[in-house]
Enzyme design. Structure first.
Site, short mmCIF file in Angstrom:
data_model
loop_
_atom_site.label_atom_id
_atom_site.label_comp_id
_atom_site.label_asym_id
_atom_site.label_seq_id
_atom_site.Cartn_x
_atom_site.Cartn_y
_atom_site.Cartn_z
N ASP A 1 -0.51 -0.50 9.69
CA ASP A 1 -1.33 -1.21 8.67
C ASP A 1 -2.79 -1.45 9.06
O ASP A 1 -3.36 -2.51 8.77
CB ASP A 1 -0.67 -2.55 8.32
CG ASP A 1 0.70 -2.38 7.68
OD1 ASP A 1 1.14 -1.23 7.48
OD2 ASP A 1 1.35 -3.40 7.38
N LYS B 1 4.55 1.45 2.83
CA LYS B 1 5.72 0.56 2.95
C LYS B 1 5.54 -0.67 2.09
O LYS B 1 4.52 -1.35 2.16
CB LYS B 1 5.96 0.19 4.42
CG LYS B 1 4.84 -0.58 5.09
CD LYS B 1 5.21 -0.82 6.54
CE LYS B 1 4.23 -1.70 7.28
NZ LYS B 1 4.00 -3.02 6.71
N CYS C 1 3.81 -7.62 10.50
CA CYS C 1 4.32 -6.26 10.28
C CYS C 1 4.67 -5.51 11.56
O CYS C 1 5.58 -4.68 11.58
CB CYS C 1 3.33 -5.47 9.42
SG CYS C 1 3.27 -6.12 7.72
N1 TIU Z 1 0.44 -5.86 8.01
C1 TIU Z 1 0.76 -7.16 7.99
O1 TIU Z 1 1.02 -7.76 9.01
N2 TIU Z 1 0.73 -7.79 6.75
C2 TIU Z 1 0.52 -9.12 6.58
O2 TIU Z 1 0.62 -9.63 5.48
N3 TIU Z 1 0.18 -9.81 7.69
C3 TIU Z 1 -0.21 -11.13 7.76
O3 TIU Z 1 -0.40 -11.60 8.87
N4 TIU Z 1 -0.40 -11.81 6.65
#
Ligand code: TIU
Length: 231
Positions: free
Chosen positions: A29, A134, A167
């Protein structure tokens, strides 16, 4: 028979051994909306510089993986434009004025194809690398990641990306339950909350590595100087 490609690095809670030919790098991400100033993450009041700080290390890790012909996977947290893959519970828990699918500073928030959903330019995927969209926090949930790894005989995963406790950790736990040995690169992952990052590293390697291993990138690159087994 033991593979001649088996390598071992210093890690916690103990040495991490892996076969280069059966190892994949999974970068979680690293998308514009979480990392760039002016994106969704910053609009929620987060200090995105904490995430931007790891970009050079993740870029170096990607270069290392490509040099050693690891299978490279990039993920994006993203949803279909009609939100058919976004449970109402997930959408409703967001900030009331900035929910998934709403107009954000870089297009619709967490929607596939929008500018903010792209992986940041310094870490852009190359041809032949797998990009997984995802809908959940974990990289395996409702994706074809498991099948893609199985086709290639991957047994070991090296993780990087954001955020450590959300994530990245969820994906490592999913990987753990599926039988992968996973290593998290400590300086290639970040959180908006430094205390959560530290706690996650501690959790992952606690109880003899209940989720996996952690190591700094420097432990990995030491291999280059000590072996010629890489192919
Ligand atoms: N990629 C990921 O961790 N998505 C989130 O929403 N992370 C947060 O820390 N909010």
């Amino acid at each position: 028979m033991t593979s001649t490609n088996t390598l071992t690095i210093d890690a916690q809670p103990g040495p991490f051994s892996f076969d280069s030919a059966k190892t994949a790098l999974v970068v979680i991400d690293m998308q514009r909306d979480f990392i760039e100033p002016g994106g969704f993450g910053e609009s929620l009041g987060n200090d995105v510089s904490l995430l931007a700080d790891i970009v050079p290390t993740v870029a170096a890790l990607l270069a290392f993986a490509r040099k050693h012909h690891w299978f490279v996977v990039h993920t994006r947290e993203s949803h279909a434009p009609d939100l058919s893959d976004c449970p109402p519970a997930k959408r409703l828990r967001g900030a009331p004025n900035a929910r998934i699918g709403d107009a954000g500073p870089m297009g619709r928030i967490l929607i596939r194809g929008e500018p903010g959903n792209a992986i940041i330019e310094p870490l852009a995927p190359l041809a032949g690398e797998l990009v997984i969209d995802k809908p959940g926090k974990g990289a395996f949930y409702a994706t074809r990641l498991g099948e893609e790894l199985a086709i290639r005989g991957v047994t070991h995963l090296v993780f990087a990306g954001v955020t450590t406790e959300v994530c990245v950790q969820t994906s490592m736990r999913e990987a753990n339950d599926r039988g992968y040995d996973s290593l998290l690169i400590e300086d290639a992952t970040a959180s908006y909350f430094p205390a959560f990052k530290k706690a996650t590293l501690d959790m992952v390697r606690s109880q003899g590595g209940i989720v996996g291993w952690t190591a700094p990138f420097s432990s990995l690159i030491e291999i280059d100087g000590t072996t010629r087994a890489w192919k």
